[in-house]
Design a protein around this motif. Structure first.
Motif, PDB file in Angstrom:
ATOM      1  N   ARG A   3       0.814  -0.984   0.156  1.00 43.52           N
ATOM      2  CA  ARG A   3       0.148   0.134  -0.221  1.00 43.52           C
ATOM      3  C   ARG A   3       0.954   1.044   0.475  1.00 43.52           C
ATOM      4  O   ARG A   3       0.130   2.439  -0.780  1.00 43.52           O
ATOM      5  CB  ARG A   3      -1.109   0.362   1.506  1.00 43.52           C
ATOM      6  CG  ARG A   3      -1.719  -1.568   0.917  1.00 43.52           C
ATOM      7  CD  ARG A   3      -3.036  -0.981   2.146  1.00 43.52           C
ATOM      8  NE  ARG A   3      -4.113  -2.030   2.077  1.00 43.52           N
ATOM      9  CZ  ARG A   3      -4.821  -2.307   2.835  1.00 43.52           C
ATOM     10  NH1 ARG A   3      -5.147  -1.287   4.763  1.00 43.52           N
ATOM     11  NH2 ARG A   3      -5.487  -3.110   2.922  1.00 43.52           N
ATOM     12  N   MET A   4       2.089   0.935   0.003  1.00 45.76           N
ATOM     13  CA  MET A   4       3.082   2.204   0.549  1.00 45.76           C
ATOM     14  C   MET A   4       3.608   2.901  -0.855  1.00 45.76           C
ATOM     15  O   MET A   4       3.425   1.571  -2.552  1.00 45.76           O
ATOM     16  CB  MET A   4       3.672   2.099   1.399  1.00 45.76           C
ATOM     17  CG  MET A   4       4.078   1.759   2.521  1.00 45.76           C
ATOM     18  SD  MET A   4       5.296   1.017   3.604  1.00 45.76           S
ATOM     19  CE  MET A   4       4.769   1.388   5.066  1.00 45.76           C
ATOM     20  N   GLY A   5       3.545   3.974  -1.343  1.00 42.77           N
ATOM     21  CA  GLY A   5       4.075   4.252  -2.668  1.00 42.77           C
ATOM     22  C   GLY A   5       6.292   3.864  -3.234  1.00 42.77           C
ATOM     23  O   GLY A   5       6.133   2.943  -1.463  1.00 42.77           O
ATOM     24  N   LEU A   6       6.252   3.477  -4.121  1.00 41.41           N
ATOM     25  CA  LEU A   6       7.526   2.956  -4.003  1.00 41.41           C
ATOM     26  C   LEU A   6       8.599   3.532  -3.738  1.00 41.41           C
ATOM     27  O   LEU A   6       9.575   2.805  -3.363  1.00 41.41           O
ATOM     28  CB  LEU A   6       7.397   2.634  -5.696  1.00 41.41           C
ATOM     29  CG  LEU A   6       9.230   1.991  -6.305  1.00 41.41           C
ATOM     30  CD1 LEU A   6       9.337   0.877  -6.169  1.00 41.41           C
ATOM     31  CD2 LEU A   6       9.313   2.032  -7.740  1.00 41.41           C
ATOM     32  N   LEU A   7       8.982   5.037  -3.644  1.00 44.10           N
ATOM     33  CA  LEU A   7       9.965   5.651  -2.934  1.00 44.10           C
ATOM     34  C   LEU A   7       9.910   5.356  -1.702  1.00 44.10           C
ATOM     35  O   LEU A   7      11.028   5.202  -0.910  1.00 44.10           O
ATOM     36  CB  LEU A   7       9.606   6.992  -3.595  1.00 44.10           C
ATOM     37  CG  LEU A   7      10.498   8.068  -3.014  1.00 44.10           C
ATOM     38  CD1 LEU A   7      11.972   7.925  -2.922  1.00 44.10           C
ATOM     39  CD2 LEU A   7       9.939   9.910  -3.039  1.00 44.10           C
ATOM     40  N   THR A   8       8.674   5.109  -1.320  1.00 46.75           N
ATOM     41  CA  THR A   8       8.784   5.002   0.490  1.00 46.75           C
ATOM     42  C   THR A   8       9.049   3.598   1.068  1.00 46.75           C
ATOM     43  O   THR A   8      10.217   3.088   1.738  1.00 46.75           O
ATOM     44  CB  THR A   8       6.936   4.947   0.589  1.00 46.75           C
ATOM     45  OG1 THR A   8       6.576   6.252   0.427  1.00 46.75           O
ATOM     46  CG2 THR A   8       7.273   5.439   2.053  1.00 46.75           C
ATOM     47  N   ARG A   9       8.803   2.600   0.324  1.00 44.68           N
ATOM     48  CA  ARG A   9       9.680   1.197  -0.501  1.00 44.68           C
ATOM     49  C   ARG A   9      11.432   0.788  -0.292  1.00 44.68           C
ATOM     50  O   ARG A   9      12.023   0.946   0.947  1.00 44.68           O
ATOM     51  CB  ARG A   9       9.115   0.431  -1.012  1.00 44.68           C
ATOM     52  CG  ARG A   9       7.472   0.182   0.172  1.00 44.68           C
ATOM     53  CD  ARG A   9       6.684  -1.414  -1.004  1.00 44.68           C
ATOM     54  NE  ARG A   9       6.560  -0.316  -2.122  1.00 44.68           N
ATOM     55  CZ  ARG A   9       6.152  -1.170  -3.465  1.00 44.68           C
ATOM     56  NH1 ARG A   9       6.564  -1.766  -3.455  1.00 44.68           N
ATOM     57  NH2 ARG A   9       4.952  -0.035  -4.463  1.00 44.68           N
ATOM     58  N   LEU A  10      11.130   1.706  -0.815  1.00 43.08           N
ATOM     59  CA  LEU A  10      12.829   1.951  -1.293  1.00 43.08           C
ATOM     60  C   LEU A  10      13.472   2.796   0.049  1.00 43.08           C
ATOM     61  O   LEU A  10      14.712   2.370   0.515  1.00 43.08           O
ATOM     62  CB  LEU A  10      13.350   2.765  -2.614  1.00 43.08           C
ATOM     63  CG  LEU A  10      12.930   2.136  -4.168  1.00 43.08           C
ATOM     64  CD1 LEU A  10      13.206   3.159  -5.120  1.00 43.08           C
ATOM     65  CD2 LEU A  10      13.464   1.135  -4.137  1.00 43.08           C
ATOM     66  N   VAL A  11      12.760   3.754   0.368  1.00 43.06           N
ATOM     67  CA  VAL A  11      13.679   4.431   1.619  1.00 43.06           C
ATOM     68  C   VAL A  11      14.050   3.777   2.604  1.00 43.06           C
ATOM     69  O   VAL A  11      14.323   3.201   3.251  1.00 43.06           O
ATOM     70  CB  VAL A  11      13.116   5.615   1.806  1.00 43.06           C
ATOM     71  CG1 VAL A  11      13.350   6.408   3.376  1.00 43.06           C
ATOM     72  CG2 VAL A  11      12.730   6.889   0.602  1.00 43.06           C
ATOM     73  N   ILE A  12      12.427   3.019   3.022  1.00 42.37           N
ATOM     74  CA  ILE A  12      12.887   1.808   3.863  1.00 42.37           C
ATOM     75  C   ILE A  12      13.595   0.717   4.038  1.00 42.37           C
ATOM     76  O   ILE A  12      14.458   0.391   4.787  1.00 42.37           O
ATOM     77  CB  ILE A  12      11.193   1.150   4.279  1.00 42.37           C
ATOM     78  CG1 ILE A  12      10.060   2.470   4.465  1.00 42.37           C
ATOM     79  CG2 ILE A  12      11.360  -0.032   5.274  1.00 42.37           C
ATOM     80  CD1 ILE A  12       8.836   1.599   4.572  1.00 42.37           C
ATOM     81  N   GLY A  13      13.775  -0.185   2.433  1.00 39.76           N
ATOM     82  CA  GLY A  13      14.922  -0.630   1.928  1.00 39.76           C
ATOM     83  C   GLY A  13      16.280   0.115   2.756  1.00 39.76           C
ATOM     84  O   GLY A  13      17.490  -1.190   2.743  1.00 39.76           O
ATOM     85  N   LEU A  14      16.096   0.793   2.203  1.00 36.27           N
ATOM     86  CA  LEU A  14      17.303   1.708   2.268  1.00 36.27           C
ATOM     87  C   LEU A  14      17.706   1.491   3.865  1.00 36.27           C
ATOM     88  O   LEU A  14      19.117   1.272   4.178  1.00 36.27           O
ATOM     89  CB  LEU A  14      17.467   3.076   1.591  1.00 36.27           C
ATOM     90  CG  LEU A  14      18.985   3.258   1.371  1.00 36.27           C
ATOM     91  CD1 LEU A  14      18.986   4.441   0.326  1.00 36.27           C
ATOM     92  CD2 LEU A  14      19.100   4.335   2.279  1.00 36.27           C
ATOM     93  N   PRO A 180      13.225  -2.757  -3.379  1.00 29.35           N
ATOM     94  CA  PRO A 180      13.184  -2.201  -1.767  1.00 29.35           C
ATOM     95  C   PRO A 180      14.190  -3.462  -1.589  1.00 29.35           C
ATOM     96  O   PRO A 180      15.212  -3.113  -0.736  1.00 29.35           O
ATOM     97  CB  PRO A 180      12.676  -2.547  -1.553  1.00 29.35           C
ATOM     98  CG  PRO A 180      11.184  -1.703  -2.678  1.00 29.35           C
ATOM     99  CD  PRO A 180      11.860  -2.913  -3.175  1.00 29.35           C
ATOM    100  N   ILE A 181      14.047  -4.900  -1.717  1.00 28.79           N
ATOM    101  CA  ILE A 181      14.825  -5.385  -0.565  1.00 28.79           C
ATOM    102  C   ILE A 181      16.323  -5.817  -1.749  1.00 28.79           C
ATOM    103  O   ILE A 181      17.445  -5.858  -0.612  1.00 28.79           O
ATOM    104  CB  ILE A 181      14.660  -7.218  -0.652  1.00 28.79           C
ATOM    105  CG1 ILE A 181      12.873  -7.253  -0.019  1.00 28.79           C
ATOM    106  CG2 ILE A 181      15.578  -8.267  -0.382  1.00 28.79           C
ATOM    107  CD1 ILE A 181      11.953  -9.026  -0.737  1.00 28.79           C
ATOM    108  N   HIS A 182      16.349  -5.938  -2.665  1.00 29.02           N
ATOM    109  CA  HIS A 182      17.448  -5.554  -3.615  1.00 29.02           C
ATOM    110  C   HIS A 182      18.516  -4.423  -2.821  1.00 29.02           C
ATOM    111  O   HIS A 182      19.654  -4.593  -3.432  1.00 29.02           O
ATOM    112  CB  HIS A 182      17.309  -5.382  -5.028  1.00 29.02           C
ATOM    113  CG  HIS A 182      18.476  -5.439  -5.794  1.00 29.02           C
ATOM    114  ND1 HIS A 182      19.915  -6.073  -5.943  1.00 29.02           N
ATOM    115  CD2 HIS A 182      18.835  -4.650  -6.931  1.00 29.02           C
ATOM    116  CE1 HIS A 182      20.140  -6.106  -6.805  1.00 29.02           C
ATOM    117  NE2 HIS A 182      20.435  -4.843  -7.627  1.00 29.02           N
ATOM    118  N   ILE A 183      18.156  -3.110  -2.875  1.00 33.26           N
ATOM    119  CA  ILE A 183      18.874  -1.697  -2.720  1.00 33.26           C
ATOM    120  C   ILE A 183      19.626  -2.522  -0.810  1.00 33.26           C
ATOM    121  O   ILE A 183      20.059  -2.215  -0.510  1.00 33.26           O
ATOM    122  CB  ILE A 183      17.537  -0.492  -2.421  1.00 33.26           C
ATOM    123  CG1 ILE A 183      17.026  -0.285  -4.074  1.00 33.26           C
ATOM    124  CG2 ILE A 183      18.141   0.419  -2.207  1.00 33.26           C
ATOM    125  CD1 ILE A 183      17.473  -0.766  -4.726  1.00 33.26           C
TER     126      ILE A 183
END
Length: 399
Positions: A3-14, A180-183
């Motif tokens: 449900r989160m935006g891609l950018l939010t998920r990427l930041v969480i993954g980072l 996000p897991i890859h990042i």
């Protein structure tokens, strides 16, 4: 998470990757968690390498086929203007990057990447060789695209469109959710190796440079369009603000078309030209994405101790203008379409591709906003130089 935006998920993954790397090095003093993520990255990177040629065929071939048909002179004028704008944007990005990026990398601490031997390796590897090389895929896509346009094959065109939908589904359902897991794996590894602070500092500076270069390119586009049409470039830019803001939210040129159309018509573009040029430019005019990809690629190369030169980057920019045609309408579609060029023309490895994806996706919204705002300038120029009416919209040309 979905449900989160891609950018939010990427930041969480980072952030999670940095935490895992720090925790493993400073608290556990054991690399098992980092190696687990490195194993995932190895498998995901192999899958990505396998999919790259399929992405090229799935999107470039039908994109070229669509450009082969259309409204004759207006199609040629609009395509030429869009491609010229894309190449100028990439050249501007190279000049800006050459002037600013070396100073930033040196100020932050010189080479800002890990040597390959400093990275933690995965527990095992899974070989996934692609069915063909990237250049073979490009040639195949050009051959099929031009051939379909020449023979006007509706059946083969439909097959390639169906294949495009399959690949787009792979991107949307597999690659994007796993990014996000890859990042996280990339930044866990870099944190464990002690390089993440320098890389994040460089990322912040590159982000700011990209946004400023976007704005400079938009000023150039509307100055040229204003000189050709006699319109006030600043007023024309102001009329495109709704499209710019909408694109930041949607991260999709296609989804922003209705707003871009309204803004272009508010600038005085005739209805027939606007209805043709704006949807076309949504797939072939990617000046903002080209700026971002060029600057990101240069930053990653400099962080790896390489020196990007004009004779290397300009052919890359020329090819970007072709391979990003009809890039998938998903966040990060442009960088996905460009992965093959990054591998073959710039020699990027899997770690560098991962950095490239991370750096690109953090500002994808602004690149898309630059793309659609520039579409308004192309529409103004096409309206000025085109001769003859457009009798039917672009989407009806391929039936």
């Amino acid at each position: 998470m979905r449900r989160m935006g891609l950018l939010t998920r990427l930041v969480i993954g980072l952030a999670f990757g940095i935490f895992v790397g720090y925790f493993s090095k400073e608290i556990l003093q054991f690399d098992a968690l980092v190696r687990l993520l490195a194993t995932f990255n190895s498998i995901f990177g192999g899958f990505l390498s396998y999919v790259i040629p399929l992405i090229i065929i799935g999107f470039v071939a039908p994109g070229i086929a669509e450009l082969g048909k259309g409204a004759g002179k207006l199609l040629g004028i609009t395509t030429l203007l869009a491609y010229a704008s894309t190449v100028i944007a990439g050249t501007l990005a190279f000049l800006v990057g050459t002037g600013l990026l070396p100073r930033i990398v040196n100020a932050v601490g010189g080479q800002a990447s890990n040597p390959e031997e400093a990275l933690v390796k995965g527990f095992f590897q899974v070989d996934m060789p692609p069915i063909m090389g990237v250049m073979t895929a490009l040639i195949t896509a050009f051959l099929f695209g031009l051939g379909m346009a020449y023979i006007k094959s509706k059946s083969l065109y439909q097959v390639t469109k169906d294949f495009q939908e399959i690949i787009e589904k792979v991107i949307q359902s597999v690659i994007i959710p796993l990014l996000p897991i890859h990042i996280a794996g990339i930044f866990a590894n870099m944190t464990y190796a002690g390089e993440v602070v320098r890389i994040m500092t460089i990322f912040g500076w590159v982000f700011a440079i990209i946004i400023l270069t976007h704005l400079a390119m938009l000023l150039f586009q509307y100055t040229v369009a204003g000189a050709a049409t006699g319109k006030n470039p600043f007023r024309a830019l102001r009329n495109m603000v709704p499209a710019y803001l909408t694109a930041i939210g949607t991260q999709s040129s296609a989804a922003t078309i209705p707003v871009t159309l309204r803004s272009a018509k508010n600038n005085g573009v005739s209805e027939g030209v606007a209805d043709f040029a704006v949807p076309l430019c949504a797939t072939i005019h990617l000046s903002g994405s080209t700026i971002t990809l060029t600057l990101c690629a240069m930053a990653v190369m400099m962080m790896s101790g390489l020196n990007p030169i004009f004779s290397m980057m300009f052919p890359f920019v020329l090819m970007l203008g072709v391979t990003m045609v009809a890039a998938p309408g998903v966040p990060g579609g442009a960088v996905m379409a460009a992965l093959g060029l990054l591998q073959t023309m710039l020699g990027f490895n899997e770690a560098q591709l991962g950095l490239m994806i991370a750096l690109y996706l953090t500002q994808d919204s602004f690149g898309t906003a630059c793309n659609v705002t520039g579409d308004g300038a192309i529409a103004l120029l096409a309206d000025r130089f085109a001769r003859g009416p457009v009798t039917e919209p672009l989407q009806e040309k391929i039936a």
